[in-house]
Design a protein around this motif. Structure first.
Motif, PDB file in Angstrom:
ATOM      1  N   PHE A 181      10.380  -6.550 -10.147  1.00  0.00           N
ATOM      2  CA  PHE A 181       9.649  -6.851 -11.380  1.00  0.00           C
ATOM      3  C   PHE A 181       8.936  -5.616 -11.886  1.00  0.00           C
ATOM      4  O   PHE A 181       8.998  -5.279 -13.064  1.00  0.00           O
ATOM      5  CB  PHE A 181       8.618  -7.939 -11.103  1.00  0.00           C
ATOM      6  CG  PHE A 181       9.168  -9.315 -11.192  1.00  0.00           C
ATOM      7  CD1 PHE A 181       9.147  -9.991 -12.391  1.00  0.00           C
ATOM      8  CD2 PHE A 181       9.714  -9.916 -10.088  1.00  0.00           C
ATOM      9  CE1 PHE A 181       9.665 -11.262 -12.479  1.00  0.00           C
ATOM     10  CE2 PHE A 181      10.223 -11.184 -10.168  1.00  0.00           C
ATOM     11  CZ  PHE A 181      10.206 -11.864 -11.367  1.00  0.00           C
ATOM     12  N   LEU A 201      11.255  -3.008 -13.500  1.00  0.00           N
ATOM     13  CA  LEU A 201      11.737  -3.363 -14.846  1.00  0.00           C
ATOM     14  C   LEU A 201      10.600  -3.388 -15.869  1.00  0.00           C
ATOM     15  O   LEU A 201      10.770  -2.974 -17.010  1.00  0.00           O
ATOM     16  CB  LEU A 201      12.420  -4.726 -14.806  1.00  0.00           C
ATOM     17  CG  LEU A 201      13.897  -4.678 -14.478  1.00  0.00           C
ATOM     18  CD1 LEU A 201      14.454  -6.079 -14.410  1.00  0.00           C
ATOM     19  CD2 LEU A 201      14.644  -3.881 -15.529  1.00  0.00           C
ATOM     20  N   LEU A 202       9.460  -3.892 -15.444  1.00  0.00           N
ATOM     21  CA  LEU A 202       8.337  -3.999 -16.391  1.00  0.00           C
ATOM     22  C   LEU A 202       7.925  -2.638 -16.907  1.00  0.00           C
ATOM     23  O   LEU A 202       7.539  -2.508 -18.067  1.00  0.00           O
ATOM     24  CB  LEU A 202       7.134  -4.652 -15.715  1.00  0.00           C
ATOM     25  CG  LEU A 202       7.152  -6.173 -15.640  1.00  0.00           C
ATOM     26  CD1 LEU A 202       5.867  -6.654 -15.013  1.00  0.00           C
ATOM     27  CD2 LEU A 202       7.293  -6.756 -17.019  1.00  0.00           C
ATOM     28  N   LYS A 250      12.357  -0.874 -18.648  1.00  0.00           N
ATOM     29  CA  LYS A 250      13.052  -1.512 -19.760  1.00  0.00           C
ATOM     30  C   LYS A 250      12.104  -2.333 -20.623  1.00  0.00           C
ATOM     31  O   LYS A 250      12.264  -2.421 -21.847  1.00  0.00           O
ATOM     32  CB  LYS A 250      14.146  -2.407 -19.179  1.00  0.00           C
ATOM     33  CG  LYS A 250      15.094  -2.991 -20.200  1.00  0.00           C
ATOM     34  CD  LYS A 250      16.168  -3.800 -19.489  1.00  0.00           C
ATOM     35  CE  LYS A 250      17.050  -4.513 -20.485  1.00  0.00           C
ATOM     36  NZ  LYS A 250      18.019  -5.383 -19.796  1.00  0.00           N
ATOM     37  N   TYR A 251      11.088  -2.939 -19.987  1.00  0.00           N
ATOM     38  CA  TYR A 251      10.223  -3.857 -20.727  1.00  0.00           C
ATOM     39  C   TYR A 251       8.842  -3.268 -20.960  1.00  0.00           C
ATOM     40  O   TYR A 251       7.850  -3.992 -20.995  1.00  0.00           O
ATOM     41  CB  TYR A 251      10.122  -5.193 -19.989  1.00  0.00           C
ATOM     42  CG  TYR A 251      11.421  -5.938 -20.006  1.00  0.00           C
ATOM     43  CD1 TYR A 251      11.786  -6.686 -21.128  1.00  0.00           C
ATOM     44  CD2 TYR A 251      12.305  -5.885 -18.947  1.00  0.00           C
ATOM     45  CE1 TYR A 251      12.985  -7.357 -21.168  1.00  0.00           C
ATOM     46  CE2 TYR A 251      13.502  -6.547 -18.980  1.00  0.00           C
ATOM     47  CZ  TYR A 251      13.844  -7.285 -20.094  1.00  0.00           C
ATOM     48  OH  TYR A 251      15.028  -7.947 -20.157  1.00  0.00           O
ATOM     49  N   MET A 300      18.106  -9.959 -13.970  1.00  0.00           N
ATOM     50  CA  MET A 300      16.657 -10.039 -13.826  1.00  0.00           C
ATOM     51  C   MET A 300      15.970 -10.408 -15.146  1.00  0.00           C
ATOM     52  O   MET A 300      14.780 -10.720 -15.167  1.00  0.00           O
ATOM     53  CB  MET A 300      16.173  -8.664 -13.342  1.00  0.00           C
ATOM     54  CG  MET A 300      14.888  -8.652 -12.593  1.00  0.00           C
ATOM     55  SD  MET A 300      14.957  -9.688 -11.163  1.00  0.00           S
ATOM     56  CE  MET A 300      13.269  -9.526 -10.638  1.00  0.00           C
ATOM     57  N   ILE A 311      12.088 -11.861 -15.873  1.00  0.00           N
ATOM     58  CA  ILE A 311      11.063 -11.059 -16.536  1.00  0.00           C
ATOM     59  C   ILE A 311      10.471 -11.821 -17.720  1.00  0.00           C
ATOM     60  O   ILE A 311       9.265 -11.819 -17.965  1.00  0.00           O
ATOM     61  CB  ILE A 311      11.659  -9.728 -17.023  1.00  0.00           C
ATOM     62  CG1 ILE A 311      12.043  -8.856 -15.838  1.00  0.00           C
ATOM     63  CG2 ILE A 311      10.702  -9.022 -17.924  1.00  0.00           C
ATOM     64  CD1 ILE A 311      10.937  -8.028 -15.320  1.00  0.00           C
ATOM     65  N   PHE A 356       7.857 -14.093 -16.757  1.00  0.00           N
ATOM     66  CA  PHE A 356       6.599 -13.363 -16.589  1.00  0.00           C
ATOM     67  C   PHE A 356       5.819 -13.303 -17.903  1.00  0.00           C
ATOM     68  O   PHE A 356       4.626 -13.606 -17.961  1.00  0.00           O
ATOM     69  CB  PHE A 356       6.960 -11.960 -16.093  1.00  0.00           C
ATOM     70  CG  PHE A 356       5.792 -11.112 -15.761  1.00  0.00           C
ATOM     71  CD1 PHE A 356       5.210 -11.167 -14.508  1.00  0.00           C
ATOM     72  CD2 PHE A 356       5.270 -10.238 -16.693  1.00  0.00           C
ATOM     73  CE1 PHE A 356       4.144 -10.381 -14.197  1.00  0.00           C
ATOM     74  CE2 PHE A 356       4.201  -9.451 -16.385  1.00  0.00           C
ATOM     75  CZ  PHE A 356       3.637  -9.514 -15.132  1.00  0.00           C
ATOM     76  N   PHE A 357       6.535 -12.956 -18.970  1.00  0.00           N
ATOM     77  CA  PHE A 357       5.859 -12.865 -20.271  1.00  0.00           C
ATOM     78  C   PHE A 357       5.437 -14.238 -20.770  1.00  0.00           C
ATOM     79  O   PHE A 357       4.390 -14.387 -21.391  1.00  0.00           O
ATOM     80  CB  PHE A 357       6.762 -12.172 -21.278  1.00  0.00           C
ATOM     81  CG  PHE A 357       6.898 -10.709 -21.025  1.00  0.00           C
ATOM     82  CD1 PHE A 357       5.780  -9.890 -21.041  1.00  0.00           C
ATOM     83  CD2 PHE A 357       8.122 -10.143 -20.759  1.00  0.00           C
ATOM     84  CE1 PHE A 357       5.895  -8.541 -20.786  1.00  0.00           C
ATOM     85  CE2 PHE A 357       8.244  -8.799 -20.517  1.00  0.00           C
ATOM     86  CZ  PHE A 357       7.125  -8.003 -20.530  1.00  0.00           C
TER      87      PHE A 357
END
Lengths: 606, 175, 102
Positions: B138, B141-142, B145-146, C58, C62, C65-66
């Protein structure tokens, strides 16, 4: 680099307006400092632009905002030496008016809003000056209208101020209808509204008179030309510095500036109309100024007269003279209005000239600047007003005797009301309690008066010739030479000014009213306002009543009750029971059903 | 036949959801909500999403539901809603049946399920781009990409904070 | 586990969502309505995780999560609104909050 400078000039007042309006509405002092500071910086920037711009240079920059097929609308800058001169006049006079406001509005509770409004006003007028085409001009044109509405209505809890702002707004709308139709006509004829491309296109294919007439509508509204001049005198309801700003630097100047910009679009017939209405209004409004006892109203009629002169100059085919007169008028009329503001402030908000008197000793600085500005207004040779007015008179003399006669009357009237004002306000004995205890104003109010009045009104004419860029504004260097115009000018100056000084010294109240009440009444009467009122009550209201009768009796009564009642009423009742129950739960249920249906449709089940 | 654990937690979650919807006492509803959230967290565990399961229990069943209970007690509205006639209750049941029938029909009918995924989940691997269980995946990626959504989420939380402070101030007479 | 397919998870998520929706429609206590809304969100996250797991990616996880972040912010603001509403009107029943209709 130069467009960068233009960005600063244009957006500094906007930034100031936003900051003052959004953050400092409650703290007027901070708002005032920000607004005044931005105005002063702006005038310095404009001065540097004016001195750097070579004659014949233009700065052009534009950007497309939207495109409809072949037609594209752009915003951008287009600055030549006329615009640079205008830019300087606007920012310079505006900056001093800002400073004056600091003293004048010191006790006002809504100073934050007031200064935000002033800055927004500067932003909109600068947008008009910098605009590269009719569309951008129109956007800022409307913004000027809105700002004037907002500032005239500064004392919005007073009925007359609210009514005056509404009147200014509505009357301007009438003119702007013509303006926007004119833009549409330009688009359909030439496919563009940019000044530069339009100029090329018009050179190939002259514009028909209709386009000019339509665009003239905007000028008539904004610059208070006959017959839409009625808003200007009422606009005195705003604070006095606002009157100075509207009358001297911004609003009325916008119309003249636009006409000079699009002069190439104007058909000779349009110019004829502009000439005669302008000349007639110049003469009449000058005389009407004699029949006003309110000092600001009297100055407002004076402004109308000068606007008429500018219109006449345009009509004579001399847009550069109109612009020059506008610049000169800006400086002395700003001084006169600020002087009037100082007087009103000193006399504890007394505006009636008959209640004043003998103020020369109590307010010496105000008196000196007011006197100089009045003399400039009367076109005493080598003062600012003389340069432009004399040139326009000469051009009128070449054109024909009738126009010349009308403008001569205007010149004489100017001297008469100037003399009357000086006599009533400053000389003789105090005629009321307020003027007995008058006091001189603080320095923030006197400094603008001194700079604008003594400095600018006296030297502006010489000054205009100094910057390289402005050399071509005047067709030829002005020297004093003896001609028909100067005879009329000097003659009216001597007879008018001193005659008025003598004539109005004879009586305790208004000497003209004592001598000839009928003439005074005729001048005081507001013919056009009465005409409009008459139109509204006699023509429009009965028509509207008749339409309302038809609507209520025929359409509602017969059609609605008998034919249309059943189905719509049934549908309405049904929808009220099913959808408009006022319950969020029912809404949620319908929403869920709708979502299900849409999903089913998307999946291809239904 | 699905996994017995899945069936057990599905039944628990649905039962708790029923308690939440049908109970006339707000506190009982909140308890049902907590149970339903824990059940969903258990389903997350069964799907190998351990981090999200923990997050669900901590944030939802923990913090958010405590907030709900706190507000329920603050407003003192735990008196039961007035009894409504059986026809309205039947109407509610009809709404529920209609909607669930619609949803189930949509899910079963769409036929797209077999195309997007196989009948069984793929094997877990150590490739971080694929589905991974660790919190580390997590985090990676956080912050790559995010990144932008993460910043936006932070901004959103800040705005919510400011908004709540503003809302919970005593209203001034001329504000 | 071997025989639990994506369709099973989606059915569970759909039923939970529907239960939440039905609760929004039939309940009148705004707080309970709000909890039902949260249940709908949680059902959606369940579907997301299932999709994510079965597609071996994934991204869905994710997104959950948001969703949890947004839901937390939403709960905070929504509850503050309900409290403000209660202070002003003295009720949290959606049937009595119908001033828009009258």
């Amino acid at each position: 680099m130069e467009t960068n400078l233009l960005d600063w000039i244009l957006f500094l007042p906007l930034a100031s307006a936003v900051i003052c309006g959004l953050l400092f509405r409650q703290s007027g002092s901070v708002a005032g400092v920000i607004s005044i500071g931005s105005a002063i910086v702006n005038s310095i920037l404009a001065l540097s632009l004016l001195t750097h711009l070579q004659a014949g240079d233009t700065i052009a920059w534009s950007r497309e905002i939207c495109r409809f097929g072949e037609t594209s609308l752009t915003v951008g800058y287009s600055v030549d030496q006329y615009s640079a001169l205008m830019l300087f006049v606007v920012t310079f006079v505006g900056a001093w008016i800002h400073l004056f406001s600091w003293g004048y509005m010191r006790d006002d509770s809504a100073r934050g809003r007031y200064f935000a409004g002033l800055s927004l006003f500067m932003f909109s007028i600068l947008g008009i000056v910098l605009a590269n085409g009719l569309v951008m001009t129109f956007i800022f044109w409307e913004l000027v209208g809105f700002c004037s509405y907002m500032l005239i209505a500064h004392y919005f809890d007073k009925d007359f101020a609210a009514a005056a702002s509404k009147k200014a707004f509505i009357v301007n709308r009438i003119g702007d209808l013509g303006f926007i139709l004119g833009i549409a006509a330009c688009l359909s004829l030439y496919g563009t509204t940019d000044f530069d491309t339009l100029k090329v296109a018009v050179a190939a294919k002259p514009a028909p008179a209709l386009v000019g007439f339509l665009l003239l509508g905007g000028f008539i509204g904004k610059s208070a030309q006959f017959p839409l001049h009625v808003w200007l005198t009422d606009a005195m309801a705003g604070p006095t510095p606002v009157s100075a700003l509207i009358h001297a630097a911004t609003m009325v100047a916008a119309g003249v500036f636009l006409m000079a910009r699009i002069f190439f679009l104007l058909h000779p017939d349009v110019l004829q109309l502009c000439l005669w209405s302008g000349a007639a209004m110049a003469a009449l409004a000058g005389l009407c100024a004699l029949a006003q006892t309110d000092i600001k109203k009297s100055l407002a009629y004076s402004t109308l007269a000068h606007l008429g002169i500018m219109g006449a100059a345009l009509g004579l085919g001399h847009p550069e003279l109109a612009l020059l007169h506008m610049a000169m008028h800006a400086c002395f009329k700003a001084t006169l209005f600020l002087g009037a503001g100082s007087i009103i402030h000193g006399c504890h908000h007394e505006q009636d000239m008959l209640q004043m008197g003998g103020l020369a000793r109590k307010m010496p600085v105000t008196f000196a600047t007011f006197l100089v500005a009045s003399l400039s207004n009367c076109a005493v040779p080598f003062l600012a007003g003389w340069y432009s007015k004399d040139a326009i008179l000469e051009a009128a003399h070449e054109h024909g005797v009738l126009v010349f006669a009308l403008l001569s009357i205007a010149a004489l009237a100017t001297c008469l009301y100037s003399g009357r004002m000086i006599r009533l306000v400053f000389m003789g004995e105090a005629r009321s309690e307020a003027s007995t205890h008058a006091h001189e104003s603080p320095w923030t109010m006197l400094l603008p008066l001194i700079v604008l009045g003594l400095g600018y009104s006296v030297f502006a004419g010489n000054y205009i010739g100094i910057p390289k860029a402005s050399v071509s504004v005047l067709p030829a260097p002005m020297h004093f030479h003896f001609g028909a115009a100067s005879i009329v000018g000097l003659g009216s100056l001597i007879f008018g000014f001193f005659g008025a000084l003598w004539f109005y010294g004879r009586s305790k109240s208004d000497a003209l009213r004592d001598a000839s009440p009928a003439l005074y009444g005729a001048l005081e009467r507001r013919w056009m306002d009465n005409l409009y009122d008459g139109y509204v009550t006699r023509v429009q209201q009965p028509l509207v009543d008749a339409l309302a009768f038809i609507d209520l009796a025929l359409i509602n009564g017969i059609g609605g009750k008998i034919l249309g009642a059943g189905i719509p009423a049934g549908l309405g009742a049904l929808s009220r029971r099913l959808f408009h129950t006022g319950s969020a739960r029912v809404n949620a249920a319908w929403f869920a059903i709708g979502a299900l249906l849409i999903t089913a449709l998307l999946l291809g089940i239904l | 036949m699905p996994d017995p654990l899945f069936v057990f937690f599905a039944a628990l979650t649905l039962g708790a959801a029923g308690l939440l919807v049908l109970s006339r006492n707000a506190v009982t509803s909140a308890m049902g909500m907590i149970l339903a959230l824990v059940g969903i967290a258990a389903e997350f565990f069964l799907l190998d999403a351990y981090f999200l399961g923990v997050l669900q229990v901590l944030v939802y069943a923990g913090a958010v539901m405590v907030l709900f209970l706190f507000i329920i007690m603050l407003l003192n509205t735990d008196k039961p809603e007035t009894k409504y006639p059986w026809i309205k209750a039947a109407g509610g049941l009809a709404v529920f049946l209609f909607l669930s029938a619609g949803v189930v029909a949509l899910i079963l009918h769409s036929g797209a399920l077999d195309k997007v995924a196989g009948p069984t989940p793929p094997e877990l691997s150590n490739n971080p781009a694929e589905f991974a269980t660790a919190a580390k995946a997590f985090g990676r990626l956080l912050y790559t990409k995010y990144m932008l959504p993460l910043q936006m989420a932070g901004l959103l939380l800040l705005l919510a904070l400011v908004g709540v402070v503003n809302l919970s101030k005593d209203a001034k007479p001329n504000a | 586990m071997e025989h639990t397919t994506l369709a099973h998870h989606l059915l569970l998520a759909g039923l939970l969502f529907t239960a939440g929706l039905a609760g929004v429609i039939i309940r009148r206590n705004l707080l309970v309505v709000y909890m039902c809304l949260e249940l709908m969100l949680a059902a959606a996250t369940l579907a997301l995780v299932a999709f994510s797991r079965f597609n071996n990616t994934m991204d869905g996880a994710i997104l959950v999560f948001f969703v949890i972040t947004v839901a937390a912010a939403e709960v905070a603001v929504g509850l503050a609104l309900i409290v403000a509403l209660y202070r002003r009107t003295g009720t949290v029943s959606s049937d009595q909050l119908n001033t828009l209709c009258d």
